[in-house]
Design a protein around this motif. Structure first.
Motif, short mmCIF file in Angstrom:
data_model
loop_
_atom_site.label_atom_id
_atom_site.label_comp_id
_atom_site.label_asym_id
_atom_site.label_seq_id
_atom_site.Cartn_x
_atom_site.Cartn_y
_atom_site.Cartn_z
N VAL A 458 3.52 2.37 -3.27
CA VAL A 458 3.36 2.44 -1.99
C VAL A 458 3.63 1.25 -1.55
O VAL A 458 3.19 -0.01 -2.00
N HIS A 459 4.47 1.03 -0.36
CA HIS A 459 4.80 -0.43 0.40
C HIS A 459 3.82 -0.75 1.28
O HIS A 459 3.62 -0.14 2.30
N PHE A 460 3.37 -2.11 1.21
CA PHE A 460 2.70 -2.47 2.07
C PHE A 460 3.28 -3.94 2.73
O PHE A 460 4.34 -4.28 1.84
N LYS A 461 2.81 -4.36 3.83
CA LYS A 461 3.29 -5.66 4.30
C LYS A 461 3.06 -6.69 3.26
O LYS A 461 3.91 -7.85 3.14
N THR A 463 1.33 -7.74 -0.78
CA THR A 463 0.86 -7.47 -2.22
C THR A 463 -0.20 -8.50 -2.95
O THR A 463 -0.10 -9.59 -2.48
N GLN A 511 -8.84 3.66 -2.63
CA GLN A 511 -8.88 4.20 -1.35
C GLN A 511 -9.03 3.06 -0.42
O GLN A 511 -8.28 2.42 0.52
N MET A 514 -6.82 -0.09 -0.84
CA MET A 514 -5.51 0.04 0.19
C MET A 514 -5.45 -0.04 1.30
O MET A 514 -4.76 -0.64 2.15
N GLU A 515 -6.81 0.39 2.01
CA GLU A 515 -7.08 0.17 3.48
C GLU A 515 -7.49 -1.35 3.66
O GLU A 515 -6.93 -1.91 4.77
N LEU A 517 -5.79 -3.83 2.19
CA LEU A 517 -4.54 -4.43 1.84
C LEU A 517 -3.92 -4.48 3.23
O LEU A 517 -3.01 -5.18 3.49
N SER A 518 -3.82 -3.13 3.56
CA SER A 518 -2.82 -2.72 4.88
C SER A 518 -3.27 -3.57 5.94
O SER A 518 -2.34 -3.65 6.88
N LYS A 519 -4.42 -4.38 6.03
CA LYS A 519 -4.61 -5.30 7.12
C LYS A 519 -4.22 -6.60 7.30
O LYS A 519 -4.00 -7.09 8.40
N LYS A 521 -1.04 -9.44 6.56
CA LYS A 521 0.49 -9.75 6.51
C LYS A 521 0.91 -10.95 5.97
O LYS A 521 0.04 -11.76 5.78
#
Length: 544
Positions: A458-461, A463, A511, A514-515, A517-519, A521
């Motif tokens: 899954v790609h995030f801004k 890692t 879960q 990942m939430e 990490l998504s915050k 940049k």
């Protein structure tokens, strides 16, 4: 077989040192054996070789018998290496749901996997949502939702329950008022975190019988008891002991999906079907059995040779992780590892072969050159990928990964033995053996870390640069490996650390990780809290 001129010459040169008639006879024998081995391993009799089942056990017995016939001894006194792990949840016997005095069976209702193990009761009316009460609410808002095969009822239910929890509900009971064509089922591998309130679902029959006409309130009580599911896998290991300083590991996983119960099947039908797994990975298992015999007959003496058939690869590389940990496999005694996963579907037109892990040692670029002349080789430098070589890479061991490519039968019941390209698989096996034979006279290869492959992720801004341990079932995310030069590595995280907070987010599972990490940049700075040796530690982190 219809070779192109270039491939024919490469194939001929490969065996120039041996008599043509003898080699042709040997190849015919090898192909016959591949058909026998894959035919059995991918047969309906083994029911898809799901980890921990009788089918997988029988597959393991077959592998052991092959080694015994070939005179290849067991590793450290035994062939079979059992390991135990927690995987998923089940509905415990103590669970009870009652509506209007009627006991609800699992046929008509069940707790949802993110439910708390708690009791709740009271008098309720449908869609009356009071603080401190049990909420009885519909799971579908329309007939269209009920008949939509892609409606993500579990996500919707979870979000409604989180809101109910915020509003101090004592519990939530969903019901199906429309009669869905795709009724909810208990998901033992739900990725949603457990809530603090009990949650259950009631089917359409119960709605019609007890809920639909009721206007004066219903008496409801529930006691939810969910338990973690304990399972056992079994790695199979054979060994040629040459009294050498270092050992070479050749491996392939032999488990598959059974009937698709563990959630990774790509089969869209409703009828229960065996996932035979001929290419994935009876092909690699059969190749391993013959390569073991070739190494023995070839009298390769420069290294010891360890042949491992891994269990529970399909559940997250659990077998290879367990084997490395429990048997103390490390870079001080292991020269390199070659992994074969899905090597049975070489395309005769493209002749494409993927070789992964090429960047894990400087010697690999030269060693795979013969394969590049015989195949159209797609090189993946990363030591990290969707198979068991990843576990060895994280133990700082050079790896190579052989793979003939994905196809439309991947993770479906149609992955059957009659679709294997046996001549193509034999070509791949000869290429691997030639490399192993050449390496037998070479020094132990130097390990070099690589960038992590982006395939299947899954790609995030940003890692953090960790490999999560997907077998970990406690609160938090346990680190299985750390990528060199990434944020986690620079912060000082290590394998075995359990991440419990990232920034302002409490990490309870993958879960919430990942939430969190998504915050972020690139350029953001934050703090990660981990648990190490029973103590909490804090590390500053900067994402790049």
């Amino acid at each position: 077989m219809n070779f192109s001129t270039r491939n024919y010459l490469a194939f001929a040169l490969l065996f120039l040192s041996q008599p043509i008639f003898a080699q042709s006879k040997a190849d015919k024998k090898a192909i016959t054996q591949l058909k026998t081995d894959i035919g059995y391993l991918a047969s309906d009799a083994l029911e898809g070789r799901r980890t921990g089942t009788e089918g997988e056990r029988r597959a393991g017995d077959y592998i052991i018998q092959s080694y015994e016939r070939a005179g290849i001894k067991s590793f450290r006194g035994k062939y079979r290496y059992d390991f135990h792990f927690i995987y998923g949840k089940n509905i415990a016997a103590a669970t009870q749901i009652r509506l209007q005095g009627k006991d609800i069976t699992t046929k008509d209702g069940f707790p949802l996997p993110f439910s708390a193990n708690k009791q709740a009761n009271g008098d309720v009316l449908p869609e009356v949502m009071e603080q401190g009460g049990v909420w009885l609410i519909p799971i579908y808002q329309s007939q269209d939702e009920a008949n939509d095969a892609h409606f993500d009822w579990e996500k919707i239910a979870y979000e409604k329950c989180k809101e109910a929890q915020k509003q101090s509900a004592a519990g939530v009971v969903f019901y199906d008022s429309y009669g869905s064509k795709f009724a909810p089922e208990f998901n033992p591998h739900s990725e949603y975190e457990a809530l603090d309130i009990p949650v259950a679902f009631l089917g359409h029959d119960i709605y019609n019988e007890l809920i639909a006409a009721n206007t004066s309130g219903l008496d409801i009580s529930m006691n939810v008891a969910l338990a973690k599911t304990d399972r056992t896998g079994s790695n199979i290991a054979a060994y040629i002991d040459n009294k050498a300083r270092y050992t070479v590991v050749l491996g392939a996983h032999y488990d598959h999906l059974g009937y698709g119960e563990d959630g990774s099947s790509l089969y869209a039908g409703k009828e229960k079907k065996i996932h035979n797994g001929a290419d994935d990975n009876a092909s690699g298992t059969a190749a391993l059995l013959q390569l073991a015999q070739w190494v023995k007959k070839g009298k390769l003496k420069g290294y010891n040779y360890l042949f491992v058939s891994f269990s529970a690869e399909e559940l997250g590389l659990l077998g290879s992780k367990a084997f490395i940990k429990e048997e103390g496999i490390d870079s001080t005694h292991t020269a390199y590892m070659i992994n074969m996963d899905m090597v049975g579907r070489l395309n005769d037109s493209t002749h494409a072969l993927t070789i992964g892990g090429v960047g894990t040692s400087p010697v690999w670029a030269n060693e795979i050159a013969p394969a590049q002349r015989a195949f159209k080789v797609n090189i993946d430098s990363s030591g990290v990928g969707p198979s068991d070589h990843t576990s060895f890479y994280y133990a700082n061991i050079p790896v190579l990964f052989y793979f003939t490519g994905t196809h439309s039968d991947y993770h479906k019941p149609t992955d059957k033995a009659d679709k294997i390209n046996y001549e193509g698989e034999l070509e791949v096996m000869h290429s691997i053996y030639d490399l192993v034979k050449n390496m037998d006279a070479a020094p132990k290869p130097v390990f070099t870390p690589t960038k992590q492959s982006s395939v299947g992720r899954v790609h995030f801004k940003v890692t953090l640069g960790i490999m999560p341990d997907y077998s970990y079932q406690e609160e938090g995310v346990r680190v299985d490996g750390v990528s060199e030069g990434k944020a986690a590595d620079k912060a000082g995280l290590k394998a075995g650390d359990v991440i419990i907070k990232l920034g302002d987010t409490q990490v309870k599972s993958m879960q919430s990780y990942m939430e969190a990490l998504s915050k972020f940049k690139a350029g953001d700075k934050t703090q990660v809290v981990i648990r190490r040796d029973g103590k909490e530690k804090k590390f500053p982190v900067q994402f790049k």
